[in-house]
Design an enzyme around this catalytic site. Sequence first.
Site, short mmCIF file in Angstrom:
data_model
loop_
_atom_site.label_atom_id
_atom_site.label_comp_id
_atom_site.label_asym_id
_atom_site.label_seq_id
_atom_site.Cartn_x
_atom_site.Cartn_y
_atom_site.Cartn_z
N THR A 13 0.74 0.18 -13.52
CA THR A 13 -0.57 -0.09 -14.12
C THR A 13 -1.69 -0.10 -13.09
O THR A 13 -2.85 -0.29 -13.43
CB THR A 13 -0.59 -1.45 -14.86
OG1 THR A 13 -0.21 -2.47 -13.91
CG2 THR A 13 0.34 -1.47 -16.05
N LYS A 85 -1.72 -6.13 -1.72
CA LYS A 85 -2.32 -5.25 -0.70
C LYS A 85 -3.67 -5.72 -0.18
O LYS A 85 -4.34 -4.99 0.55
CB LYS A 85 -2.43 -3.82 -1.25
CG LYS A 85 -3.22 -3.72 -2.53
CD LYS A 85 -3.60 -2.31 -2.88
CE LYS A 85 -4.89 -2.33 -3.63
NZ LYS A 85 -5.39 -1.14 -4.15
N LYS A 127 -2.17 1.00 7.40
CA LYS A 127 -2.13 -0.35 8.01
C LYS A 127 -0.72 -0.73 8.46
O LYS A 127 -0.54 -1.72 9.19
CB LYS A 127 -2.70 -1.38 7.03
CG LYS A 127 -4.18 -1.15 6.78
CD LYS A 127 -4.80 -2.15 5.85
CE LYS A 127 -6.31 -1.94 5.74
NZ LYS A 127 -6.71 -0.61 5.25
N ASN A 167 -7.13 5.01 3.49
CA ASN A 167 -8.02 4.46 2.46
C ASN A 167 -8.21 5.40 1.29
O ASN A 167 -8.50 6.58 1.48
CB ASN A 167 -9.41 4.24 3.07
CG ASN A 167 -9.49 2.93 3.78
OD1 ASN A 167 -8.48 2.43 4.28
ND2 ASN A 167 -10.67 2.37 3.83
N THR A 193 -19.49 -3.05 9.65
CA THR A 193 -18.65 -3.88 10.53
C THR A 193 -18.86 -3.52 12.00
O THR A 193 -19.02 -4.38 12.85
CB THR A 193 -17.17 -3.70 10.16
OG1 THR A 193 -16.93 -2.31 9.99
CG2 THR A 193 -16.82 -4.46 8.90
N GLU A 255 -8.83 -6.35 10.91
CA GLU A 255 -9.30 -4.96 10.83
C GLU A 255 -9.22 -4.28 12.19
O GLU A 255 -9.40 -4.93 13.22
CB GLU A 255 -10.76 -4.94 10.40
CG GLU A 255 -10.98 -4.94 8.92
CD GLU A 255 -12.43 -4.64 8.56
OE1 GLU A 255 -12.68 -4.33 7.41
OE2 GLU A 255 -13.32 -4.73 9.43
N1 LIG Z 1 -5.55 1.59 -2.58
C1 LIG Z 1 -5.48 2.03 -1.33
O1 LIG Z 1 -6.52 2.25 -0.66
C2 LIG Z 1 -4.13 2.32 -0.73
C3 LIG Z 1 -4.08 2.99 0.49
C4 LIG Z 1 -2.83 3.26 1.06
C5 LIG Z 1 -1.68 2.85 0.40
N2 LIG Z 1 -1.75 2.18 -0.77
C6 LIG Z 1 -0.48 1.71 -1.41
O2 LIG Z 1 -0.39 2.34 -2.67
C7 LIG Z 1 0.32 1.48 -3.57
C8 LIG Z 1 -0.44 1.37 -4.89
O3 LIG Z 1 -1.74 0.90 -4.63
P1 LIG Z 1 -2.80 0.71 -5.77
O4 LIG Z 1 -4.12 0.97 -5.16
O5 LIG Z 1 -2.39 1.47 -6.99
O6 LIG Z 1 -2.65 -0.86 -6.05
P2 LIG Z 1 -3.19 -1.70 -7.29
O7 LIG Z 1 -4.20 -0.96 -8.06
O8 LIG Z 1 -3.51 -3.07 -6.76
O9 LIG Z 1 -1.88 -1.84 -8.21
C9 LIG Z 1 -0.78 -2.60 -7.83
C10 LIG Z 1 0.25 -2.54 -8.94
O10 LIG Z 1 1.40 -3.30 -8.52
C11 LIG Z 1 1.74 -4.20 -9.58
N3 LIG Z 1 2.42 -5.34 -8.96
C12 LIG Z 1 1.93 -6.20 -8.04
N4 LIG Z 1 2.87 -7.09 -7.72
C13 LIG Z 1 3.98 -6.77 -8.43
C14 LIG Z 1 5.28 -7.32 -8.52
N5 LIG Z 1 5.65 -8.40 -7.82
N6 LIG Z 1 6.18 -6.73 -9.35
C15 LIG Z 1 5.82 -5.65 -10.08
N7 LIG Z 1 4.62 -5.09 -10.03
C16 LIG Z 1 3.70 -5.65 -9.22
C17 LIG Z 1 0.41 -4.51 -10.27
O11 LIG Z 1 0.56 -4.93 -11.61
P3 LIG Z 1 0.81 -6.46 -12.02
O12 LIG Z 1 -0.19 -7.27 -11.23
O13 LIG Z 1 0.61 -6.49 -13.48
O14 LIG Z 1 2.23 -6.77 -11.65
C18 LIG Z 1 -0.21 -3.12 -10.26
O15 LIG Z 1 0.34 -2.35 -11.30
C19 LIG Z 1 0.54 0.16 -2.84
O16 LIG Z 1 1.89 0.13 -2.39
C20 LIG Z 1 -0.40 0.22 -1.67
O17 LIG Z 1 0.11 -0.49 -0.56
C21 LIG Z 1 -2.95 1.90 -1.37
#
Ligand SMILES: NC(=O)c1ccc[n+]([C@@H]2O[C@H](COP(=O)([O-])OP(=O)(O)OC[C@H]3O[C@@H](n4cnc5c(N)ncnc54)[C@H](OP(=O)(O)O)[C@@H]3O)[C@@H](O)[C@H]2O)c1
Length: 332
Positions: A13, A85, A127, A167, A193, A255
């Site tokens: 989600t 995250k 990171k 990012n 920053t 950071e």
């Molecule tokens: N956004 C960025 O800039 C970025 C950059 C590099 C890498 N990433 C990586 O990409 C991935 C996805 O990021 P995103 O931006 O899509 O994150 P997001 O929008 O915060 O979504 C996180 C998802 O994980 C679920 N979640 C959190 N804790 C959970 C748990 N204990 N069990 C099951 N589900 C859980 C949340 O739903 P619920 O809260 O309903 O459980 C949500 O569906 C992450 O692994 C992140 O580290 C992100």
Amino acid sequence: MLNNKSILITGGTGSFGQLYVKTILENYSPSRLIILSRDELKQYEMQQTFNDPCMRYFIGDVRDAERLMQAFQDVDYVIHAAALKQVPAAEYNPMECIKTNINGAENVIKAAIANNVKKVIALSTDKAASPINLYGATKLASDKLFVAANNMVGKADTRFAVVRYGNVVGSRGSVVPFFQSLIAKGEKTLPITHPEMTRFWITLQGGVDFVLKNFARMQGGEIFVPKIPSIRITDLAEAYGPGLDHTVVGIRPGEKLHEIMCPGDDSHHTIEFDDHFVITPSIIFFDKDMDYSQNVIGERGTFVPMGFEYHSGNNPEFLSVEQIRLVGEGKA
Ligand SMILES: NC(=O)c1ccc[n+]([C@@H]2O[C@H](COP(=O)([O-])OP(=O)(O)OC[C@H]3O[C@@H](n4cnc5c(N)ncnc54)[C@H](OP(=O)(O)O)[C@@H]3O)[C@@H](O)[C@H]2O)c1
């Protein structure tokens, strides 16, 4: 490759998960597309948009090993996107971040092997490379677990790989929505920053497409890193708030001035391909003859020079102010 297959995405989600689902539904016909996450409201809202008959919405927590064992039954491919995250939240609640990002990774691995899942890709972040904050450190531990999982499969055919990128343009809690909210409030200066700060820059669609491609490329044990542009934080501020003044507020705790994707200390086992890098396992137990310089779809790469580091400050490709604006508007 994904037609008639059962695909599960933890954290489905989230920002990544929703675009991933949209992309899969537009391009493939999976037999089941399973979302696994905790919050029923986010799932309910997602169901209003994504309600294809192949969709399944499972409430579950990656900390709950038993639930994952059940959810992974008859699944072919897993994308592990669930994570905590936010850097400050991780520092303040370290055990919570460890339970989700590290213990959750272990549970995903065990459930995937027990259910003979074919391939698993775990999402990582820049990171996690030479980490200086707990979030990054937990993602590095997670990366290590997924790479090592290839050694634990026994008779199962399960293969694990990691995708690491930087990012995501406009993702929740990131700098672009922050700048936009300040501009909407009529602020005349934007906080910077550090004037020399740089970041890698990838669109969410770019991240989704890179993950999809790597399911075809992977042999198991790779950390895939896309070649993506960098931006200067000052250019970003100019792109979103043209003509506004900048106030230097200092680098925040946890950071870096520049983000790293391929650390120099991993250079002796990093391979460069046309549009990406592969950091290969530092120790390979599962198949000592594995040749990572040619991937499953036949692309060939060469080892980078000793000491090579891919970081956002030494990236040969930087976006201009105009290009940043176009990327933000989805036009580039
Ligand atoms: N956004 C960025 O800039 C970025 C950059 C590099 C890498 N990433 C990586 O990409 C991935 C996805 O990021 P995103 O931006 O899509 O994150 P997001 O929008 O915060 O979504 C996180 C998802 O994980 C679920 N979640 C959190 N804790 C959970 C748990 N204990 N069990 C099951 N589900 C859980 C949340 O739903 P619920 O809260 O309903 O459980 C949500 O569906 C992450 O692994 C992140 O580290 C992100």
